[in-house]
Design a protein around this motif. Structure first.
Motif, PDB file in Angstrom:
ATOM      1  N   GLY B 284       0.833  -1.138  -0.032  1.00 41.69           N
ATOM      2  CA  GLY B 284      -0.112   0.206  -0.031  1.00 41.69           C
ATOM      3  C   GLY B 284       0.883   1.363  -0.137  1.00 41.69           C
ATOM      4  O   GLY B 284       0.214   2.480  -0.512  1.00 41.69           O
ATOM      5  N   ALA B 285       2.051   1.102   0.407  1.00 44.07           N
ATOM      6  CA  ALA B 285       2.893   2.388   0.589  1.00 44.07           C
ATOM      7  C   ALA B 285       4.132   2.340  -0.383  1.00 44.07           C
ATOM      8  O   ALA B 285       4.826   3.333  -0.617  1.00 44.07           O
ATOM      9  N   ARG B 290       7.964  -8.411  -5.776  1.00 46.27           N
ATOM     10  CA  ARG B 290       7.779  -8.957  -7.048  1.00 46.27           C
ATOM     11  C   ARG B 290       7.736  -7.659  -8.087  1.00 46.27           C
ATOM     12  O   ARG B 290       7.843  -7.973  -9.273  1.00 46.27           O
ATOM     13  N   CYS B 291       7.546  -6.590  -7.706  1.00 42.21           N
ATOM     14  CA  CYS B 291       7.606  -5.290  -8.448  1.00 42.21           C
ATOM     15  C   CYS B 291       8.922  -4.952  -8.877  1.00 42.21           C
ATOM     16  O   CYS B 291       9.103  -4.693 -10.029  1.00 42.21           O
ATOM     17  N   LEU B 337      13.124   2.972   4.590  1.00 40.05           N
ATOM     18  CA  LEU B 337      13.547   2.510   3.080  1.00 40.05           C
ATOM     19  C   LEU B 337      12.611   2.116   2.233  1.00 40.05           C
ATOM     20  O   LEU B 337      12.758   1.524   1.059  1.00 40.05           O
ATOM     21  N   VAL B 338      11.162   2.218   2.488  1.00 35.38           N
ATOM     22  CA  VAL B 338      10.262   2.134   1.428  1.00 35.38           C
ATOM     23  C   VAL B 338      10.465   2.957   0.340  1.00 35.38           C
ATOM     24  O   VAL B 338      10.721   3.951   0.343  1.00 35.38           O
ATOM     25  N   GLY B 339      10.342   2.112  -1.175  1.00 31.30           N
ATOM     26  CA  GLY B 339      10.789   2.784  -2.204  1.00 31.30           C
ATOM     27  C   GLY B 339      12.022   2.773  -2.474  1.00 31.30           C
ATOM     28  O   GLY B 339      12.315   3.508  -3.506  1.00 31.30           O
ATOM     29  N   LEU B 356      12.629   2.424  -6.132  1.00 34.39           N
ATOM     30  CA  LEU B 356      11.896   1.183  -6.442  1.00 34.39           C
ATOM     31  C   LEU B 356      10.466   1.756  -6.508  1.00 34.39           C
ATOM     32  O   LEU B 356      10.140   2.654  -5.751  1.00 34.39           O
ATOM     33  N   ARG B 357       9.790   1.362  -7.654  1.00 36.59           N
ATOM     34  CA  ARG B 357       8.258   1.783  -7.608  1.00 36.59           C
ATOM     35  C   ARG B 357       7.418   0.790  -7.860  1.00 36.59           C
ATOM     36  O   ARG B 357       7.785  -0.544  -8.181  1.00 36.59           O
ATOM     37  N   ARG B 358       6.314   0.780  -7.206  1.00 42.46           N
ATOM     38  CA  ARG B 358       4.924  -0.339  -7.642  1.00 42.46           C
ATOM     39  C   ARG B 358       4.870  -0.273  -8.687  1.00 42.46           C
ATOM     40  O   ARG B 358       4.778   0.569  -9.711  1.00 42.46           O
TER      41      ARG B 358
END
Lengths: 91, 392
Positions: B284-285, B290-291, B337-339, B356-358
């Motif tokens: 969600g954030a 896997r992305c 470190l999200v993203g 890193l992107r969704r």
């Protein structure tokens, strides 16, 4: 023009152990092709037999994933840094 | 010179006071509540949702606690005197909507309004955690939060050892240790949860004993098993956060998919020879594993299977980045470190960061996911790093 490519440790044996190499290229696709041609063994690690980039290898141009730029068509200019980051699973 | 009576009269003339009913209405409308009493008074109960800043620390701490100077702030103490002075101080600091509760916490309780009894740290806990209680970002409330947290360590090896030791030392209340291996002497070069004496015993038994010896506050749950699609959902269910310190791709994908399906944060780490990767996957954030890597590396191209090695100190560095991110996530502090994929090259002494992107096309967290339940990968690549050759 010469582009600096940062290599992960898995790929360094194929370029004589260097952590980075300089490659003449104007696009990411051209850069990968040049790398694969110049260094035996890299082609198999980076590309599917079909020539597509392997899905467990990420290519970043200046910290941005090329999948969110123009993939292999992403243009390169002087001063750009390309990094190859593979999936690793050691723990 | 005027005495105390004149002073308090003058101060009360300069500030706005509210009664219990008005305070309750302001709080219901989202007002910030600041308890300016001393720690022992706070520990005997306080208004739900209040932040505790004793009056002596008010000027230093209020701007971290209440960032919006136009916000309505209800200050209270025991009887309404200290909060009157506090209200004037807050006005001097630029807060424009501060009110002081007449009669303070005493009147609040008398009126039958809800109160919270904070769980308190024992004297021994106050000594044990004193150095992090002093850190404003942790404090007593943060420590309580850690003690109530449940973290699952997937893998009690190179990454799980340092992460587990430091999370235990920090007082994370429940630590699940998951591993199906027994301790081998070749593990000891880096897996510092284990000792010579534990060679041949299950890693969960050995690791749990080490953690219990380090900090008796920690409830260690041993999961002496290998994760598969049949057990993963039950195993992860009780935990708040999962630390991925496993050594194979099949478990990484399994943990990722299970975490996305249950909306749990995974603190990812991975190592290879002298290089490490770390990031935080919060469904969600930001993206999921896997992305970033939609498909596992085929075993014939995963050099980790047969030819890998690892510098013994490397998992220490990466495991502690994971432990740090875990504490930040549990405390809700800082920028995680999200993203961002953080890579560390020990040989070059360099840290790098990649965005890193969704992926909207991601099979598990994308807009039209095709993975709706966990499945086992057909192949498995067990990665048991060998020592790095001398001379590297």
């Amino acid at each position: 023009m010469a582009i600096e490519v940062q290599l992960p440790s898995q790929l360094r044996p194929f370029v004589g152990g260097a952590a980075k190499v300089s490659v003449e290229a104007t696009s990411v696709g051209g850069l990968i092709e040049a790398l694969a041609t110049q260094h035996a063994g890299l082609r198999d690690r980076l590309l599917e037999p079909s020539g597509e980039l392997r899905r467990f290898v990420r290519i970043f141009v200046n910290e941005e994933d090329i999948r969110f730029l123009q993939d292999e068509k992403t243009a390169l200019k002087a001063g750009d840094t390309v990094a190859i980051v593979p999936a690793i699973a050691g723990g | 010179m005027s005495g105390f009576k004149e002073l308090i009269k003058r101060v009360k003339g300069e500030i706005r006071e509210v009664n219990v009913e008005q305070a309750r209405a302001a709080i219901a409308n989202g007002a910030a509540i600041v308890d300016v009493r001393e720690a022992d008074e706070w520990a005997d109960g306080h208004v739900p949702g209040a932040v505790h800043i004793s009056r002596g620390l008010l000027e230093q701490r209020i701007e971290d606690a209440v960032k919006d100077k136009a916000a309505v702030v209800v200050a209270y103490c025991a009887g309404g005197t200290r909060s009157a002075f506090a209200a004037r101080t807050l006005a001097e600091l630029g807060y424009t909507n501060v009110v002081s509760l007449v009669g303070g916490f005493g009147k609040w309780k008398e009126a039958g309004q809800p109160i919270v009894m904070p769980a308190t740290l024992s004297a021994e806990q106050k000594r044990r955690y004193s150095r992090q209680l002093l850190v404003p970002e942790v404090g007593e409330a943060g420590q309580q939060r850690l003690l109530k947290s449940k973290v699952l360590l997937v893998g009690a090896g190179g990454l799980g050892s340092p992460a587990g030791l430091y999370l235990a030392a920090a007082g994370v209340g429940t630590l699940g240790l998951l591993d199906s291996d027994v301790v081998d002497v070749s593990n000891l070069q880096r897996q510092i949860l284990h000792t010579n004496a534990s060679v041949g015993t299950p890693k969960t038994t050995s690791g749990a004993a080490t953690i219990r010896a380090l900090n008796p506050d920690v409830n260690v749950v041993e999961h002496n098993l290998r994760l598969d699609s049949g057990n993963v959902m039950d195993v992860i269910a009780p935990y708040d956060v999962i630390v991925d310190g496993c050594d194979n791709f099949s478990t990484k994908y399994l943990v990722n998919d299970a975490a996305v399906l249950t909306k749990k944060t995974v603190i990812y780490g991975s190592i290879y020879r002298f290089e490490g990767q770390a990031t935080v996957f919060t469904p969600g954030a930001g993206p999921c594993y896997r992305c970033v890597f939609p498909e596992p590396t085929p075993s014939e191209l995963a050099p980790s299977c047969d030819e890998a090695g690892v510098l013994g100190v490397l998992p220490g560095t990466v495991g502690l980045i994971q432990a740090t991110e875990t504490l930040k996530v549990l405390l809700g502090r800082g920028r995680s470190l999200v993203g961002r994929l953080l890579t560390y090259d020990a040989l070059e002494s360099s840290y790098r960061e990649y965005k890193l992107r969704r992926d909207p096309k991601c099979a598990v967290c994308g807009d039209a996911p095709t993975i709706r339940e966990v499945t086992d990968l057909e192949w498995s690549c067990h990665f048991e790093p060998k020592p790095v050759p001398v001379g590297l």
